[in-house]
Write an enzyme that holds these catalytic residues in place. Structure first.
Site, PDB file in Angstrom:
ATOM      1  N   ASP A  10     -20.595  82.448   9.312  1.00 39.16           N
ATOM      2  CA  ASP A  10     -21.812  82.718   8.541  1.00 39.16           C
ATOM      3  C   ASP A  10     -22.778  83.502   9.415  1.00 39.16           C
ATOM      4  O   ASP A  10     -22.655  83.508  10.640  1.00 39.16           O
ATOM      5  CB  ASP A  10     -22.470  81.405   8.099  1.00 39.16           C
ATOM      6  CG  ASP A  10     -23.704  81.647   7.233  1.00 39.16           C
ATOM      7  OD1 ASP A  10     -23.705  82.619   6.451  1.00 39.16           O
ATOM      8  OD2 ASP A  10     -24.682  80.876   7.343  1.00 39.16           O
ATOM      9  N   SER A  11     -23.757  84.095   8.754  1.00 34.01           N
ATOM     10  CA  SER A  11     -24.800  84.790   9.497  1.00 34.01           C
ATOM     11  C   SER A  11     -25.697  83.792  10.228  1.00 34.01           C
ATOM     12  O   SER A  11     -26.336  84.143  11.209  1.00 34.01           O
ATOM     13  CB  SER A  11     -25.645  85.617   8.543  1.00 34.01           C
ATOM     14  OG  SER A  11     -26.295  84.775   7.619  1.00 34.01           O
ATOM     15  N   CYS A  73     -20.500  82.972   3.710  1.00 32.24           N
ATOM     16  CA  CYS A  73     -21.735  83.743   3.639  1.00 32.24           C
ATOM     17  C   CYS A  73     -21.568  84.715   2.476  1.00 32.24           C
ATOM     18  O   CYS A  73     -20.582  85.450   2.423  1.00 32.24           O
ATOM     19  CB  CYS A  73     -21.920  84.499   4.957  1.00 32.24           C
ATOM     20  SG  CYS A  73     -23.233  85.743   4.931  1.00 32.24           S
ATOM     21  N   GLU A 152     -33.843  79.010   7.862  1.00 32.12           N
ATOM     22  CA  GLU A 152     -33.538  79.268   9.282  1.00 32.12           C
ATOM     23  C   GLU A 152     -34.704  78.870  10.189  1.00 32.12           C
ATOM     24  O   GLU A 152     -34.512  78.576  11.355  1.00 32.12           O
ATOM     25  CB  GLU A 152     -33.156  80.745   9.494  1.00 32.12           C
ATOM     26  CG  GLU A 152     -31.798  81.129   8.915  1.00 32.12           C
ATOM     27  CD  GLU A 152     -30.594  80.576   9.690  1.00 32.12           C
ATOM     28  OE1 GLU A 152     -30.746  80.155  10.846  1.00 32.12           O
ATOM     29  OE2 GLU A 152     -29.487  80.552   9.102  1.00 32.12           O
ATOM     30  N   CYS A 184     -26.308  82.049  -2.090  1.00 31.73           N
ATOM     31  CA  CYS A 184     -26.497  82.229  -0.652  1.00 31.73           C
ATOM     32  C   CYS A 184     -26.340  80.831  -0.072  1.00 31.73           C
ATOM     33  O   CYS A 184     -26.916  79.866  -0.589  1.00 31.73           O
ATOM     34  CB  CYS A 184     -27.895  82.793  -0.363  1.00 31.73           C
ATOM     35  SG  CYS A 184     -28.277  82.830   1.413  1.00 31.73           S
ATOM     36  N   HIS A 186     -27.527  79.403   2.263  1.00 27.86           N
ATOM     37  CA  HIS A 186     -28.738  78.749   2.759  1.00 27.86           C
ATOM     38  C   HIS A 186     -29.456  77.944   1.674  1.00 27.86           C
ATOM     39  O   HIS A 186     -30.161  76.984   1.966  1.00 27.86           O
ATOM     40  CB  HIS A 186     -29.737  79.789   3.280  1.00 27.86           C
ATOM     41  CG  HIS A 186     -29.348  80.374   4.601  1.00 27.86           C
ATOM     42  ND1 HIS A 186     -28.378  81.348   4.725  1.00 27.86           N
ATOM     43  CD2 HIS A 186     -29.790  80.124   5.859  1.00 27.86           C
ATOM     44  CE1 HIS A 186     -28.257  81.683   6.006  1.00 27.86           C
ATOM     45  NE2 HIS A 186     -29.090  80.959   6.711  1.00 27.86           N
TER      46      HIS A 186
END
Lengths: 279, 279
Positions: A10-11, A73, A152, A184, A186
């Site tokens: 993942d990023s 991701c 994040e 996403c 996240h």
């Protein structure tokens, strides 16, 4: 009895929403996770660069002898899945198809919403995937880049988060949906806030969690699942960014108080990997 | 753009619960269904005979140029999937793994129930599949053969049905579960009654519906989905029993008032197929 690990990339920490579900559903499958915190967010980057970064993370995981690769991701899946899958001799899974399938399964009104990064929404990957399967479904896509940084920066339970989420989801007041894809990895950390804004009647699809269904399906289909129930794997977590920041969010999210991610330097590793691959 | 049909086989009409979900989720994929009403139920038969019958239905479907085979019957999956899959060069999907995966995903208490025919429960296929993935899950299996005949005799909304279901599910009062796998494709027609007896807190897993997720996953993975959205396939339904009886139940269940199944004689077809396969 295949004890090789499954690789997840993942990023950032978002891909851990996939890992969380994997640990729950497939407790005997070893996880190796790498998050590219040093270079996130991927959402605003051009597709070519996302493909390049995704290859670098993939090479790192291949060195760990993985039996399956999960591109956990959405931005990387939209840009790189179709490039990477045909070049590897192990199954490669993205998050967009599982999320799309789950939405098609869940919707009753045929009105589906999708929130994602600019990269994901611009790629139109979800809408195209859904329409290829069922053209009667109305898809309303909304870019929600601000939600990634809330997560994040570990602000996903804050008052600011509530305000940003409400503003971001405002378009769905004009275009009601009964199913919303959190496109996403996240976003599931913001799930309670998103559910509150959308209302209880809306089914939230966690693409990451749905992806574990595909992982499980392919483990069975290709007969590569580990079926030694006495195997309690020691999972491995890597980040290109701050290990301490990673440990805090990941430990909290996965409920692992003893989380110790290792910081790695892809730039240092990549030349070595490239040389070996040329041999 | 692969317009080849997907073949579904079952001992009777139960497999139509899979087809119903396939028509909803994958409206552009042509269905060819065959139900072996003349020889149902499969549940009490020895595994060798179930394998033999399943091969006969499979050969019939292969003649129709199918791109994927769905064994939409739990008894046939338990007995024949592992025999048939390695011998065909198209993907072959059963109903037991998808149901097991869905139960693992759904349970919160870790207490899962399974109802199925005598053949399915005796094979222990669900419990073994679940434990291979997660040994911490407690599985309580109950044979429920009477439920099949309620459906095949079109009595699935009757007062008798309520009584039989309540008696059958009584063991779950002593061994409570939060997730119940309807491990026979006939049972979803009794879903309202089963839900009522088990209570709203119990998640019912429709193995057939979950199977469509695997079908959809493999269509994507092997890139054999039909993506021509202007294709409105004419599905085909075959039975070895009474076409009229089939039309009544299937038309009602699928909401197809114009259902016209064709009665076929496998005994007449099989020698012809065998001869061709030997050439």
């Amino acid at each position: 009895m295949n004890k090789q690990p499954i690789g997840y990339l993942d990023s950032g920490v978002g891909g851990l929403t996939v890992v969380k579900e994997a640990l729950r559903q497939l407790p005997h499958e070893k996880v190796i996770f790498i998050g590219d915190q040093a270079r996130l967010p991927y959402g605003p980057r051009p597709a070519e660069q996302v493909i390049e970064f995704t290859w670098e993370l993939t090479h790192f995981l291949l060195k760990k002898n993985i039996k399956m690769l999960v591109i956990a991701c959405n931005t990387a899946t939209a840009a790189a899945l179709s490039v990477i899958r045909p070049k590897l001799n192990i199954p490669v899974v993205g998050v967009i198809l599982p999320g799309s399938r789950a939405a098609i399964k869940a919707t009753k009104t045929g009105n589906v919403g999708i929130i994602g990064t600019n990269g994901t929404i611009k790629s139109d990957a979800y809408a195209r995937t859904i329409h290829r399967k069922n053209q009667n479904i109305q898809v309303t896509s909304v870019a929600a880049p601000k939600l990634v940084s809330l997560v994040e920066s570990n602000e996903y339970q804050s008052v600011i988060a509530k305000k940003v989420v409400a503003e971001t989801l405002a378009p769905y007041k004009k275009h009601p949906v009964d199913t919303l894809i959190m496109g996403c990895t996240h976003y599931p950390l913001l799930r309670p806030i998103i559910q509150n804004v959308m209302g209880d009647g809306v089914t939230l699809i966690d693409s990451g969690a749905e992806t574990v269904s595909e992982v499980s399906t392919l483990l069975d289909y290709f007969d590569i699942a580990n079926d030694d129930q006495n195997y309690h794997p020691e999972h491995e977590f890597y980040t290109t960014g701050s290990a301490q920041m990673f440990d805090t969010i990941a430990g909290d999210w996965l409920g692992m108080s003893q989380m110790h991610a290792e910081k790695i330097d892809l730039k240092r590793l990549i030349p070595q990997i490239s040389m070996e691959m040329e041999q």
